[in-house]
Design a protein around this motif. Structure first.
Motif, PDB file in Angstrom:
ATOM      1  N   ALA A  30       0.829  -1.210   0.000  1.00 43.94           N
ATOM      2  CA  ALA A  30       0.000   0.000   0.000  1.00 43.94           C
ATOM      3  C   ALA A  30       0.860   1.254   0.000  1.00 43.94           C
ATOM      4  O   ALA A  30       0.591   2.208  -0.751  1.00 43.94           O
ATOM      5  CB  ALA A  30      -0.932  -0.008   1.214  1.00 43.94           C
ATOM      6  N   GLU A  31       1.898   1.263   0.842  1.00 52.37           N
ATOM      7  CA  GLU A  31       2.759   2.438   0.941  1.00 52.37           C
ATOM      8  C   GLU A  31       3.542   2.668  -0.345  1.00 52.37           C
ATOM      9  O   GLU A  31       3.679   3.808  -0.816  1.00 52.37           O
ATOM     10  CB  GLU A  31       3.730   2.270   2.118  1.00 52.37           C
ATOM     11  N   ARG A  32       4.057   1.611  -0.932  1.00 52.45           N
ATOM     12  CA  ARG A  32       4.897   1.787  -2.117  1.00 52.45           C
ATOM     13  C   ARG A  32       4.065   2.166  -3.338  1.00 52.45           C
ATOM     14  O   ARG A  32       4.494   2.977  -4.161  1.00 52.45           O
ATOM     15  CB  ARG A  32       5.725   0.528  -2.358  1.00 52.45           C
ATOM     16  N   TYR A  33       2.867   1.607  -3.479  1.00 53.51           N
ATOM     17  CA  TYR A  33       1.989   2.048  -4.566  1.00 53.51           C
ATOM     18  C   TYR A  33       1.614   3.520  -4.378  1.00 53.51           C
ATOM     19  O   TYR A  33       1.544   4.279  -5.354  1.00 53.51           O
ATOM     20  CB  TYR A  33       0.724   1.196  -4.604  1.00 53.51           C
ATOM     21  N   ALA A  34       1.384   3.931  -3.136  1.00 51.60           N
ATOM     22  CA  ALA A  34       1.036   5.329  -2.864  1.00 51.60           C
ATOM     23  C   ALA A  34       2.197   6.256  -3.229  1.00 51.60           C
ATOM     24  O   ALA A  34       1.986   7.343  -3.787  1.00 51.60           O
ATOM     25  CB  ALA A  34       0.657   5.509  -1.396  1.00 51.60           C
ATOM     26  N   ASP A  35       3.414   5.828  -2.926  1.00 51.32           N
ATOM     27  CA  ASP A  35       4.589   6.638  -3.273  1.00 51.32           C
ATOM     28  C   ASP A  35       4.702   6.811  -4.785  1.00 51.32           C
ATOM     29  O   ASP A  35       5.006   7.907  -5.285  1.00 51.32           O
ATOM     30  CB  ASP A  35       5.864   5.983  -2.732  1.00 51.32           C
ATOM     31  N   ILE A  36       4.485   5.712  -5.521  1.00 55.37           N
ATOM     32  CA  ILE A  36       4.564   5.791  -6.982  1.00 55.37           C
ATOM     33  C   ILE A  36       3.457   6.684  -7.520  1.00 55.37           C
ATOM     34  O   ILE A  36       3.671   7.485  -8.446  1.00 55.37           O
ATOM     35  CB  ILE A  36       4.480   4.384  -7.610  1.00 55.37           C
ATOM     36  N   MET A  40       3.903   9.951  -9.916  1.00 56.11           N
ATOM     37  CA  MET A  40       3.234  10.118 -11.204  1.00 56.11           C
ATOM     38  C   MET A  40       2.427  11.418 -11.240  1.00 56.11           C
ATOM     39  O   MET A  40       2.394  12.109 -12.256  1.00 56.11           O
ATOM     40  CB  MET A  40       2.316   8.922 -11.465  1.00 56.11           C
ATOM     41  N   LYS A  41       1.827  11.768 -10.118  1.00 58.79           N
ATOM     42  CA  LYS A  41       1.067  13.016 -10.050  1.00 58.79           C
ATOM     43  C   LYS A  41       2.005  14.210 -10.188  1.00 58.79           C
ATOM     44  O   LYS A  41       1.720  15.159 -10.927  1.00 58.79           O
ATOM     45  CB  LYS A  41       0.301  13.080  -8.729  1.00 58.79           C
ATOM     46  N   ASP A  42       3.145  14.153  -9.487  1.00 58.89           N
ATOM     47  CA  ASP A  42       4.125  15.235  -9.566  1.00 58.89           C
ATOM     48  C   ASP A  42       4.688  15.381 -10.969  1.00 58.89           C
ATOM     49  O   ASP A  42       5.040  16.492 -11.397  1.00 58.89           O
ATOM     50  CB  ASP A  42       5.277  14.990  -8.587  1.00 58.89           C
ATOM     51  N   GLY A  44       3.079  14.884 -13.662  1.00 58.74           N
ATOM     52  CA  GLY A  44       2.045  15.297 -14.608  1.00 58.74           C
ATOM     53  C   GLY A  44       1.417  14.162 -15.385  1.00 58.74           C
ATOM     54  O   GLY A  44       1.004  14.354 -16.533  1.00 58.74           O
ATOM     55  N   ASN A  45       1.334  12.970 -14.768  1.00 55.05           N
ATOM     56  CA  ASN A  45       0.700  11.831 -15.434  1.00 55.05           C
ATOM     57  C   ASN A  45      -0.491  11.369 -14.585  1.00 55.05           C
ATOM     58  O   ASN A  45      -0.386  10.402 -13.822  1.00 55.05           O
ATOM     59  CB  ASN A  45       1.705  10.692 -15.624  1.00 55.05           C
ATOM     60  N   PRO A  46      -1.640  12.055 -14.689  1.00 48.29           N
ATOM     61  CA  PRO A  46      -2.780  11.736 -13.819  1.00 48.29           C
ATOM     62  C   PRO A  46      -3.367  10.354 -14.078  1.00 48.29           C
ATOM     63  O   PRO A  46      -3.938   9.748 -13.167  1.00 48.29           O
ATOM     64  CB  PRO A  46      -3.794  12.839 -14.157  1.00 48.29           C
ATOM     65  N   VAL A  47      -3.255   9.842 -15.305  1.00 48.22           N
ATOM     66  CA  VAL A  47      -3.807   8.515 -15.615  1.00 48.22           C
ATOM     67  C   VAL A  47      -3.091   7.440 -14.805  1.00 48.22           C
ATOM     68  O   VAL A  47      -3.716   6.611 -14.125  1.00 48.22           O
ATOM     69  CB  VAL A  47      -3.712   8.221 -17.124  1.00 48.22           C
ATOM     70  N   LEU A  48      -1.757   7.449 -14.852  1.00 44.83           N
ATOM     71  CA  LEU A  48      -0.998   6.460 -14.086  1.00 44.83           C
ATOM     72  C   LEU A  48      -1.103   6.729 -12.585  1.00 44.83           C
ATOM     73  O   LEU A  48      -1.133   5.786 -11.791  1.00 44.83           O
ATOM     74  CB  LEU A  48       0.466   6.465 -14.524  1.00 44.83           C
ATOM     75  N   ALA A  49      -1.177   7.992 -12.201  1.00 38.82           N
ATOM     76  CA  ALA A  49      -1.357   8.311 -10.782  1.00 38.82           C
ATOM     77  C   ALA A  49      -2.632   7.669 -10.257  1.00 38.82           C
ATOM     78  O   ALA A  49      -2.655   7.089  -9.161  1.00 38.82           O
ATOM     79  CB  ALA A  49      -1.399   9.825 -10.581  1.00 38.82           C
ATOM     80  N   GLY A  95      11.140  -0.795 -11.168  1.00 42.50           N
ATOM     81  CA  GLY A  95      11.629   0.478 -11.679  1.00 42.50           C
ATOM     82  C   GLY A  95      10.594   1.570 -11.782  1.00 42.50           C
ATOM     83  O   GLY A  95      10.917   2.700 -12.163  1.00 42.50           O
ATOM     84  N   ALA A  96       9.336   1.298 -11.418  1.00 41.66           N
ATOM     85  CA  ALA A  96       8.284   2.308 -11.576  1.00 41.66           C
ATOM     86  C   ALA A  96       8.526   3.540 -10.716  1.00 41.66           C
ATOM     87  O   ALA A  96       8.058   4.625 -11.044  1.00 41.66           O
ATOM     88  CB  ALA A  96       6.928   1.702 -11.221  1.00 41.66           C
ATOM     89  N   SER A  97       9.275   3.394  -9.628  1.00 40.86           N
ATOM     90  CA  SER A  97       9.518   4.542  -8.755  1.00 40.86           C
ATOM     91  C   SER A  97      10.601   5.461  -9.298  1.00 40.86           C
ATOM     92  O   SER A  97      10.771   6.580  -8.812  1.00 40.86           O
ATOM     93  CB  SER A  97       9.909   4.072  -7.355  1.00 40.86           C
ATOM     94  N   THR A  98      11.353   5.004 -10.315  1.00 37.35           N
ATOM     95  CA  THR A  98      12.431   5.835 -10.858  1.00 37.35           C
ATOM     96  C   THR A  98      12.330   6.042 -12.366  1.00 37.35           C
ATOM     97  O   THR A  98      12.887   6.995 -12.895  1.00 37.35           O
ATOM     98  CB  THR A  98      13.808   5.205 -10.558  1.00 37.35           C
ATOM     99  N   ILE A  99      11.608   5.182 -13.076  1.00 36.89           N
ATOM    100  CA  ILE A  99      11.553   5.269 -14.532  1.00 36.89           C
ATOM    101  C   ILE A  99      10.833   6.541 -14.977  1.00 36.89           C
ATOM    102  O   ILE A  99       9.952   7.038 -14.276  1.00 36.89           O
ATOM    103  CB  ILE A  99      10.841   4.020 -15.120  1.00 36.89           C
ATOM    104  N   ASP A 100      11.234   7.082 -16.111  1.00 40.27           N
ATOM    105  CA  ASP A 100      10.533   8.237 -16.667  1.00 40.27           C
ATOM    106  C   ASP A 100       9.089   7.839 -16.963  1.00 40.27           C
ATOM    107  O   ASP A 100       8.848   6.824 -17.617  1.00 40.27           O
ATOM    108  CB  ASP A 100      11.220   8.688 -17.971  1.00 40.27           C
ATOM    109  N   PRO A 101       8.099   8.611 -16.464  1.00 41.76           N
ATOM    110  CA  PRO A 101       6.689   8.228 -16.647  1.00 41.76           C
ATOM    111  C   PRO A 101       6.285   8.037 -18.107  1.00 41.76           C
ATOM    112  O   PRO A 101       5.341   7.308 -18.394  1.00 41.76           O
ATOM    113  CB  PRO A 101       5.924   9.405 -16.016  1.00 41.76           C
TER     114      PRO A 101
END
Length: 295
Positions: A30-36, A40-42, A44-49, A95-101
């Motif tokens: 839960a925490e790690r999905y929330a971080d990602i 994604m929101k930061d 500018g990718n609201p769909v993935l967020a 890699g979702a926490s570091t990859i370019d969105p």
């Protein structure tokens, strides 16, 4: 259990310990999905967020179910102090926490979630198989069935995302899918060259080395291409050198994972090693160079 990197060193002894383990696993996810989702929101990718926010909410729902089950059967909340060994890794953000969105889409996000649930299923299946107490075996089997249900749900969503992505690609106009690593290396060289010309002397040397290396890679790959799995194809090229370097790193790593010929595998790994070193430097120094240009 091939899905698990490591297996529990000893059987789970009590229901209290089982609930504590389940609670810790769901809390981490839960925490790690929330971080990602936040990243994604930061970016500018609201769909993935929204996708990662929903995955986090789902895991929080599972967390509540575990807490309720623990209170119902043992009269108290799960206690993390009862976990006797390090829990095997079942969550991998790949890699979702570091990859370019721009290199991530709904299908890949859901595919990652599917694999996490499959690892959780494998973990509870292992706990059930090793249990020496019937109530532990039954509880672990119930956990495994729950995770299997999550897998089935996410697989259905992943299929929908795949077909939606395929429909978008089929209906979009112009151009072939970008998949040639030689072309991508040449494109990276073209993006880095003007930046190298404007960089301070110390950084200019390193940047020009990367430009020459990318052009050399392009020449090598034109003569002897490295096969790329179709799952990493893109229609639109990233316009950021860092994103493009990240894409190339991912391509070489994916190729290394799929190749069976030892010679070709070693070649892909060599390209991947150089690409990783290049990406690390660009991530670290290129933003600072651009910042200094703006001042």
């Amino acid at each position: 259990m091939s899905l698990l990197k490591t297996e529990p060193p000893t059987p789970v002894k009590t229901l209290e310990e089982l609930f504590a383990i389940a609670h810790a696993m769901e809390h981490e996810a839960a925490e790690r999905y929330a971080d990602i989702a936040g990243r994604m929101k930061d970016e500018g990718n609201p769909v993935l967020a929204a996708i990662f926010e929903r995955l986090s909410a789902d895991e929080k729902g599972h967390l509540g179910q575990v807490a309720h089950w623990s209170k119902q059967t043992r009269g108290k909340a799960p206690d993390p102090a009862l976990i006797r060994w390090k829990i095997p890794e079942t969550f991998d953000d790949e890699g979702a926490s570091t990859i370019d969105p721009r290199l991530l889409n709904a299908y890949r996000a859901l595919a990652m979630a599917v694999r996490n649930e499959e690892r959780a299923f494998a973990f509870w299946s292992y706990v059930a198989a090793q249990a020496t107490v019937p109530e532990i075996q039954q509880a672990a089997e119930a956990m495994a069935r729950e995770e299997l249900g999550h897998v089935a749900t996410l697989r259905r969503e992943r299929r929908r995302a795949f077909h939606a992505n395929r429909s978008t690609e089929d209906g979009s106009a112009g151009g072939e899918l970008v998949q040639d690593a030689a072309f991508l290396e040449q494109r990276l060289a073209d993006l880095l060259e003007p930046l190298a010309a404007r960089a301070p002397e110390a950084e200019r040397v390193r940047m020009r080395t990367f430009v020459e290396e990318a052009r050399q890679h392009a020449l090598e790959l034109e003569g002897a291409p490295i096969g790329t799995p179709s799952g990493s194809l893109l229609r639109a090229l990233p316009d950021s050198p860092i994103a493009l370097a990240e894409l190339l790193t991912e391509r070489y790593l994916e190729a290394a994972d799929s190749l069976r010929d030892e010679r070709e595998l070693l070649r892909a790994q060599e390209f991947a090693g150089r690409a990783i070193a290049r990406l690390a430097w660009l991530r670290s120094d290129l933003p600072e160079l651009r910042h200094s240009e703006d001042r």
